[in-house]
Design a protein around this motif. Sequence first.
Motif, PDB file in Angstrom:
ATOM      1  N   HIS A 188      -2.301 -12.528  20.569  1.00 37.40           N
ATOM      2  CA  HIS A 188      -1.896 -11.300  19.870  1.00 37.40           C
ATOM      3  C   HIS A 188      -0.679 -10.647  20.506  1.00 37.40           C
ATOM      4  O   HIS A 188       0.045  -9.895  19.833  1.00 37.40           O
ATOM      5  CB  HIS A 188      -3.073 -10.320  19.832  1.00 37.40           C
ATOM      6  CG  HIS A 188      -4.200 -10.769  18.975  1.00 37.40           C
ATOM      7  ND1 HIS A 188      -5.447 -10.176  18.980  1.00 37.40           N
ATOM      8  CD2 HIS A 188      -4.285 -11.788  18.072  1.00 37.40           C
ATOM      9  CE1 HIS A 188      -6.241 -10.795  18.135  1.00 37.40           C
ATOM     10  NE2 HIS A 188      -5.558 -11.782  17.569  1.00 37.40           N
TER      11      HIS A 188
ATOM     12  N   LEU B  23      -2.345  -5.822   2.723  1.00 34.44           N
ATOM     13  CA  LEU B  23      -3.470  -4.921   2.522  1.00 34.44           C
ATOM     14  C   LEU B  23      -3.823  -4.774   1.041  1.00 34.44           C
ATOM     15  O   LEU B  23      -5.001  -4.779   0.670  1.00 34.44           O
ATOM     16  CB  LEU B  23      -3.126  -3.554   3.124  1.00 34.44           C
ATOM     17  CG  LEU B  23      -4.205  -2.483   3.102  1.00 34.44           C
ATOM     18  CD1 LEU B  23      -5.460  -2.958   3.821  1.00 34.44           C
ATOM     19  CD2 LEU B  23      -3.679  -1.202   3.748  1.00 34.44           C
TER      20      LEU B  23
ATOM     21  N   ALA C 127     -11.902  -1.181   7.370  1.00 35.54           N
ATOM     22  CA  ALA C 127     -10.904  -2.208   7.714  1.00 35.54           C
ATOM     23  C   ALA C 127      -9.653  -2.093   6.860  1.00 35.54           C
ATOM     24  O   ALA C 127      -8.600  -2.623   7.237  1.00 35.54           O
ATOM     25  CB  ALA C 127     -11.510  -3.604   7.563  1.00 35.54           C
TER      26      ALA C 127
ATOM     27  N   ARG D 195      -7.029  -0.320   6.239  1.00 34.73           N
ATOM     28  CA  ARG D 195      -6.100   0.685   6.712  1.00 34.73           C
ATOM     29  C   ARG D 195      -4.890  -0.045   7.261  1.00 34.73           C
ATOM     30  O   ARG D 195      -4.947  -1.227   7.570  1.00 34.73           O
ATOM     31  CB  ARG D 195      -6.770   1.583   7.755  1.00 34.73           C
ATOM     32  CG  ARG D 195      -6.732   1.065   9.192  1.00 34.73           C
ATOM     33  CD  ARG D 195      -7.742  -0.009   9.475  1.00 34.73           C
ATOM     34  NE  ARG D 195      -7.596  -0.458  10.887  1.00 34.73           N
ATOM     35  CZ  ARG D 195      -7.477  -1.713  11.252  1.00 34.73           C
ATOM     36  NH1 ARG D 195      -7.507  -2.676  10.361  1.00 34.73           N
ATOM     37  NH2 ARG D 195      -7.350  -2.048  12.511  1.00 34.73           N
TER      38      ARG D 195
ATOM     39  N   TRP E 204      -2.383  -1.657   9.728  1.00 34.09           N
ATOM     40  CA  TRP E 204      -2.563  -2.135  11.096  1.00 34.09           C
ATOM     41  C   TRP E 204      -1.227  -2.656  11.627  1.00 34.09           C
ATOM     42  O   TRP E 204      -0.389  -3.133  10.864  1.00 34.09           O
ATOM     43  CB  TRP E 204      -3.608  -3.248  11.147  1.00 34.09           C
ATOM     44  CG  TRP E 204      -3.320  -4.422  10.252  1.00 34.09           C
ATOM     45  CD1 TRP E 204      -2.367  -5.399  10.430  1.00 34.09           C
ATOM     46  CD2 TRP E 204      -3.963  -4.736   9.009  1.00 34.09           C
ATOM     47  NE1 TRP E 204      -2.400  -6.299   9.394  1.00 34.09           N
ATOM     48  CE2 TRP E 204      -3.368  -5.920   8.509  1.00 34.09           C
ATOM     49  CE3 TRP E 204      -5.013  -4.145   8.287  1.00 34.09           C
ATOM     50  CZ2 TRP E 204      -3.776  -6.513   7.313  1.00 34.09           C
ATOM     51  CZ3 TRP E 204      -5.416  -4.728   7.100  1.00 34.09           C
ATOM     52  CH2 TRP E 204      -4.790  -5.903   6.624  1.00 34.09           C
ATOM     53  N   PRO E 205      -1.017  -2.542  12.925  1.00 39.15           N
ATOM     54  CA  PRO E 205       0.191  -3.137  13.502  1.00 39.15           C
ATOM     55  C   PRO E 205       0.059  -4.652  13.486  1.00 39.15           C
ATOM     56  O   PRO E 205      -0.908  -5.203  14.026  1.00 39.15           O
ATOM     57  CB  PRO E 205       0.207  -2.595  14.936  1.00 39.15           C
ATOM     58  CG  PRO E 205      -1.221  -2.243  15.227  1.00 39.15           C
ATOM     59  CD  PRO E 205      -1.829  -1.836  13.924  1.00 39.15           C
TER      60      PRO E 205
ATOM     61  N   THR F 150      -1.889 -13.681  14.490  1.00 34.10           N
ATOM     62  CA  THR F 150      -3.320 -13.949  14.380  1.00 34.10           C
ATOM     63  C   THR F 150      -3.569 -15.407  14.021  1.00 34.10           C
ATOM     64  O   THR F 150      -2.766 -16.045  13.334  1.00 34.10           O
ATOM     65  CB  THR F 150      -3.999 -13.058  13.324  1.00 34.10           C
ATOM     66  OG1 THR F 150      -3.351 -13.233  12.061  1.00 34.10           O
ATOM     67  CG2 THR F 150      -3.957 -11.604  13.731  1.00 34.10           C
TER      68      THR F 150
ATOM     69  N   ASP G  48      -4.208  -8.448  11.371  1.00 33.63           N
ATOM     70  CA  ASP G  48      -4.849  -7.416  12.173  1.00 33.63           C
ATOM     71  C   ASP G  48      -5.563  -8.071  13.352  1.00 33.63           C
ATOM     72  O   ASP G  48      -6.391  -8.962  13.166  1.00 33.63           O
ATOM     73  CB  ASP G  48      -5.849  -6.656  11.293  1.00 33.63           C
ATOM     74  CG  ASP G  48      -6.566  -5.542  12.031  1.00 33.63           C
ATOM     75  OD1 ASP G  48      -6.177  -5.199  13.161  1.00 33.63           O
ATOM     76  OD2 ASP G  48      -7.541  -5.004  11.467  1.00 33.63           O
TER      77      ASP G  48
ATOM     78  N   LEU H 190      -7.937  -6.973  15.064  1.00 34.05           N
ATOM     79  CA  LEU H 190      -9.375  -6.781  14.997  1.00 34.05           C
ATOM     80  C   LEU H 190     -10.037  -7.753  14.010  1.00 34.05           C
ATOM     81  O   LEU H 190     -11.233  -8.033  14.126  1.00 34.05           O
ATOM     82  CB  LEU H 190      -9.710  -5.335  14.637  1.00 34.05           C
ATOM     83  CG  LEU H 190      -9.198  -4.277  15.633  1.00 34.05           C
ATOM     84  CD1 LEU H 190      -9.779  -2.906  15.290  1.00 34.05           C
ATOM     85  CD2 LEU H 190      -9.531  -4.661  17.062  1.00 34.05           C
TER      86      LEU H 190
ATOM     87  N   ASP I  52     -11.679  -0.550  18.257  1.00 29.11           N
ATOM     88  CA  ASP I  52     -12.483   0.294  17.379  1.00 29.11           C
ATOM     89  C   ASP I  52     -13.637  -0.544  16.835  1.00 29.11           C
ATOM     90  O   ASP I  52     -13.444  -1.398  15.964  1.00 29.11           O
ATOM     91  CB  ASP I  52     -11.608   0.827  16.241  1.00 29.11           C
ATOM     92  CG  ASP I  52     -12.310   1.894  15.408  1.00 29.11           C
ATOM     93  OD1 ASP I  52     -13.564   1.840  15.294  1.00 29.11           O
ATOM     94  OD2 ASP I  52     -11.619   2.763  14.850  1.00 29.11           O
TER      95      ASP I  52
ATOM     96  N   VAL J 224     -14.270  -0.684  13.085  1.00 25.95           N
ATOM     97  CA  VAL J 224     -13.401  -1.583  12.324  1.00 25.95           C
ATOM     98  C   VAL J 224     -13.862  -3.031  12.486  1.00 25.95           C
ATOM     99  O   VAL J 224     -13.818  -3.813  11.521  1.00 25.95           O
ATOM    100  CB  VAL J 224     -11.923  -1.406  12.748  1.00 25.95           C
ATOM    101  CG1 VAL J 224     -11.034  -2.414  12.020  1.00 25.95           C
ATOM    102  CG2 VAL J 224     -11.456   0.009  12.449  1.00 25.95           C
TER     103      VAL J 224
ATOM    104  N   TRP K  16     -14.845  -5.421   9.388  1.00 26.66           N
ATOM    105  CA  TRP K  16     -14.342  -6.773   9.126  1.00 26.66           C
ATOM    106  C   TRP K  16     -15.495  -7.774   8.991  1.00 26.66           C
ATOM    107  O   TRP K  16     -15.389  -8.732   8.218  1.00 26.66           O
ATOM    108  CB  TRP K  16     -13.393  -7.216  10.228  1.00 26.66           C
ATOM    109  CG  TRP K  16     -11.978  -6.755  10.080  1.00 26.66           C
ATOM    110  CD1 TRP K  16     -11.260  -5.970  10.926  1.00 26.66           C
ATOM    111  CD2 TRP K  16     -11.083  -7.077   9.007  1.00 26.66           C
ATOM    112  NE1 TRP K  16      -9.986  -5.777  10.464  1.00 26.66           N
ATOM    113  CE2 TRP K  16      -9.847  -6.457   9.282  1.00 26.66           C
ATOM    114  CE3 TRP K  16     -11.207  -7.827   7.838  1.00 26.66           C
ATOM    115  CZ2 TRP K  16      -8.746  -6.560   8.436  1.00 26.66           C
ATOM    116  CZ3 TRP K  16     -10.103  -7.940   6.992  1.00 26.66           C
ATOM    117  CH2 TRP K  16      -8.897  -7.316   7.298  1.00 26.66           C
TER     118      TRP K  16
END
Length: 245
Positions: A92, A104, A139, A141, A143-144, A148, A177, A179, A205, A208, A212
């Motif tokens: 990451h 998204l 989930a 939202r 995300w930076p 992945t 993401d 996460l 988090d 989150v 997921w």
Amino acid sequence: MDEVKVVVAHSERATLRVGDVFLKVDADQARIDIEVEAMALAPVPTPEVLWRKPPVLAIAAVPGTALGRLGVPSTASPAAWATAGAAIRKLHDAPLPPWPGRGLVELAADLDGECEWLVTNGILPADLVTRNRQVAEAALRPWPPVFTHGDLQNTHVFVDGDEITGIIDWSEAGHGDALFDLATFTLGHEERLGDVVAGYGTAVDLDVIHAWWSLRSLLAVRWLVEHGFDPFAPGCEVDVLRSRL
């Protein structure tokens, strides 16, 4: 070579093991393109690409054993799970690959469509789908984006003792993401989440992560059913959804 073993086979792709070589046959050459490039870019152990002749990709087997498998308790040590968390963090932190990932808006639309299909066709009870759709909302939202793996099931991570020997199956890699990778990796192994986060080295988090788990499971059920897999098996996707009630 004693035999040819079918590792996985369905209408989209098949993987065969011939001795110490895996042969991946994929109808979508874009997936193979991503897999080859992602393995070259990823700063973690990956299989060696032996040769490619579309639609076949040949890669060398990685040593060790899979860290876990959905529906089966993992016998790997807490240290091995933590080491995997550290490897995921290294991925990451790497530069983004030059191709995008799922957006998204597309993800939310897919989720709505799958939830409707699951209820309309009587695959899952409406209350189970509704509750998990509510959980999944966390989930959805911004995300930076990070580099992945995109399908980081723990069965795709191989270990020898507490050391990572290879991470396989990179065809879904891209921007995503962080996460989501952590959630995919710990799906069905909630008791291992603390070890993974400890190795990852930064606070995450947990709401989150839970979101997921629900979202990935809701998206997976139809595909699994239509491709001959059983999401209702003990400890698998449907049990993950039930655990959110």
